[in-house]
Design an enzyme around this catalytic site. Structure first.
Site, mmCIF file in Angstrom:
data_model
loop_
_atom_site.group_PDB
_atom_site.id
_atom_site.type_symbol
_atom_site.label_atom_id
_atom_site.label_comp_id
_atom_site.label_asym_id
_atom_site.label_seq_id
_atom_site.Cartn_x
_atom_site.Cartn_y
_atom_site.Cartn_z
ATOM 1 C CE LYS A 96 -3.938 -1.807 0.152
ATOM 2 N NZ LYS A 96 -5.216 -1.680 -0.465
ATOM 3 C CD GLU A 118 -10.345 3.897 1.072
ATOM 4 O OE1 GLU A 118 -10.123 5.213 0.373
ATOM 5 O OE2 GLU A 118 -9.239 3.923 -0.034
ATOM 6 C CB SER A 389 -0.099 -8.322 -0.858
ATOM 7 O OG SER A 389 -0.591 -9.136 -0.515
#
Lengths: 414, 268
Positions: A96, A118, A389
């Site tokens: 991210k 969010e 990830s």
């Protein structure tokens, strides 16, 4: 450290990937999306922006992340070689941060001092709060009440980083509702606020922009696999998909290769308690085409268009839609999407932990599980790359609770 | 676009013309279908229709991202009571038996796609709906919806906002066949403190250069005074959250409707 952002043939000028994507948002936001598109296009060509992003990705995030041959997992599966792309090594613990830093730099460049985001699992919220702290921006993160309960540690991290976390209690109190609230905030404060969107969803240009920022993952794999195996293209790539940003980051650099030169691209959807159970987050396997958060995509919604609650063991995949580019890949056969259940993900998590000493995020555990199944069917000369990830630190408390439940169930049975 | 005037558009324009002839801006209350419950909704709609020049009925939706908390809660309550897309159209059909006032449906696009655009338009036309307000559909996004609406005799309304550039105002204004909906503030629906006028006069001056339909203003109108401010510059006044709040708080909705309708007069 010099960085080039990729240019892909999709989407078209209207932000469409085939019939998917677009801009289904209140008119108030259209000028802001136009402004964002212009700013992004300029930034993409500006050496100052690219150098700064390249420097931060290297020195701050820790890129390139390693490509690791998981030998014990490979031996266990007894087939293809399994490599892990270690996005779990990144600062803040997941892929991210790649996107958040880039968007925060763009916000700064556009003169916006207030950013909103969010978050579901909290990884995108933490990454946004981190980027905001680094660049001195005000940061507000919307998070569902249910996710706040599940991810208390990440909530604390965001606050420690100086972000304000706003609890969302509308709807199902999860990621989709947090996204609604973030969009409402943006509609209200659009003139001075930058919305850092966390996945390859939302109105154009977000899916394209987030994909470009995450493509660094796949671009690095090309170079690293060339060094390790003498070829840049593996036989298969496996990545988990909720909204789908880590998957698109590793898929996109390969997805536009001609057919025949392209690896198999496989996205693992969160099937929760099973697609047939109705409690899942598998938008492709169990959804239909609809519109949510500004884009047309596969979506969990009933016959009259009401959005249905998604369910997954992993808060990060607990989203009723899936990015429009993935939808287009699926329809055109560029990628395959397969369901993986909560129980299978938990098995994947335990496997990787025991065999390799790596605790993956529950999201990534979906991909691990499927990669092991796939490796069994392939020969030892074949290569699978799994996008790991994120790391599992954030999920340890939840996993403890779930495994404890399982043990108790077994005791009852015995 | 020089679309032939549809049945719905003609009825909507006539309603605006009547109000104008009486020295008023059209009074356009909004209510969520099936709110506060499917059983109570018809009487509430009757009360509003007694004063309305045009009634807006919202299809309750699970994810109304252009709406504030008031309408979102009304949607949740209506959905919990079993009202959804097809039921909304049934409710409108029943109102049509008793009232001749134009009725427009406010809906997000997903319910239209879920039912199927053609089937949705057919059902809406059959129910006696005159037009559609589409808050998450900019007119350049999906031409098919507007064309299908026209085919079934329905008018379409798109929105402009204070952030709209002159190019967008032109595009949106020219695409509207029912009326043009000007959002008074950058934000979501909901009653607000202070003037409802804000950036409206400048926005309307621009819109009037392009619109060949009447212009209504909504978002933030809550009482006689704010309605009167808006009526000075607009052809129609939309009031939604204030009525839902009134129902929720057990206030006299008929009295509030009378007050706001009186506020829609151009002169004091």
């Amino acid at each position: 450290m010099s960085l080039t952002l990729p240019t892909y043939p999709q989407p078209d000028a209207r932000g469409r990937y085939g019939r998917f994507g677009g801009r289904y948002v209140p008119e108030t936001l259209i000028p802001a999306l136009d402004e964002l598109e212009r700013a992004y296009r300029a930034a993409k060509k500006d050496p100052a922006f690219l150098n700064e992003l390249g420097r931060l990705l290297h020195d701050y995030v820790g890129r390139p992340s390693p490509l690791y041959l998981a030998q014990r997992l490979t031996d266990y599966a007894g087939g293809a070689k399994i490599y892990l792309k270690r996005e779990d090594f990144n600062h803040t613990g997941a892929h991210k941060i790649n996107n958040c830093l880039a968007q925060a730099l763009l916000a700064q460049r556009m003169g916006k001092r207030r950013v909103i985001a969010e978050t579901g699992a909290g990884q995108h919220g933490v990454a946004s709060a981190t980027a905001a702290a680094l660049l001195g921006l005000e940061c507000i993160v919307y998070m569902g009440a249910e996710d706040i309960r599940r991810q208390a540690m990440n909530v604390f991290r965001m606050k420690l980083l100086g972000a304000e976390v706003r609890e969302v209690t509308s709807g199902t109190s999860t990621l989709k509702d947090a996204t609604n609230e973030a969009i409402r905030d943006w509609v209200t404060n659009v003139r001075d606020t930058f919305y850092i969107l966390g996945s390859v969803v939302g109105p154009h240009p977000y899916p394209a922009m987030v994909r470009d920022f995450q493509s660094v993952i796949g671009e690095e794999v090309k170079v690293q696999l060339q060094a390790a195996e003498g070829r840049a293209v593996p036989d298969a790539i496996v990545a988990c998909v909720g909204g789908g940003s880590n998957a698109i980051g590793i898929f996109a650099p390969y997805a536009y290769l001609p057919e025949g030169e392209r690896p198999r691209l496989i996205g693992t959807e969160a099937a929760g308690e099973g697609v047939e159970s109705g409690r899942h987050a598998a938008s492709m396997a169990g959804g239909r085409v609809g519109v949510l958060h500004g884009a047309m995509m596969y979506l969990l919604n009933d016959a009259e268009g009401q959005i249905e609650a998604a369910h997954s063991i992993s808060a990060g995949l607990d989203y009723p839609g899936i990015g429009p580019e993935h939808c287009h890949y699926s329809e055109t056969g560029v990628a395959e999407y397969v369901p993986v259940t909560d129980a299978q993900a938990l098995e994947g998590l335990q496997l990787l932990t025991r065999l390799e000493g790596i605790i993956p995020a529950l999201e990534s555990a979906h991909a691990i599980y499927y990669a092991v199944q796939l490796a069994r069917d392939l020969g030892p000369d074949q290569v699978i790359v799994v996008n790991l990830s994120g790391r599992g630190d954030k999920d340890v408390a939840e996993v403890m609770r779930l495994l404890d439940l399982e043990t108790k169930r077994e005791e009852v049975r015995a | 676009m020089t679309a032939t005037t549809t049945r719905g558009a003609a009825r909507i324009h006539a309603a605006f013309d009547r109000a104008k002839a009486e020295g008023r801006a059209a009074f356009m209350p909004f209510i969520t279908a099936g709110y506060p419950g499917a059983a109570e909704f018809p009487a509430l709609a009757d009360t509003l229709l007694a004063r309305a020049d045009l009634l807006e009925v919202g299809i309750p939706y699970s994810d109304p991202l252009g709406d504030g908390p008031t309408i979102q809660r009304a949607s949740e309550q209506a959905l919990a009571g079993g009202t959804s897309t097809r039921r909304t159209l049934d409710l409108v059909k029943a109102l049509r038996q008793r009232h001749d006032t134009p009725i427009v449906i406010m809906t997000y696009v997903n319910p239209i796609y879920a039912v199927g655009p053609r089937e949705f338009m057919r059902l809406a036309a059959e129910a006696g709906v005159d037009g559609l307000i589409l808050p998450d559909l900019p007119p350049d996004q999906d031409i098919e919806i507007a064309d299908l609406a026209a085919e079934y005799g329905l008018a379409v309304t798109f929105l402009i906002a204070p952030t709209s550039t002159p190019e967008r105002v032109k595009l949106v204004a020219e695409a509207c066949t029912g009326f043009l909906y000007a959002v008074s503030v950058t934000g979501v629906t909901g009653a607000r403190e202070g003037s409802a006028l804000g950036e409206v006069p400048a926005m309307l001056a621009l819109a009037r250069q392009y619109a060949h339909v009447p212009i209504a203003v909504g978002f933030g109108v809550k009482d006689r005074q704010t309605a009167h401010q808006v009526a000075q510059v607009a052809d129609g006044v939309v009031v939604g959250s204030a009525f839902i709040n009134a129902v929720r708080d057990g206030q006299d909705v008929a009295a509030l409707a009378a007050e706001i309708a009186a506020g829609c007069r151009k002169s004091v």
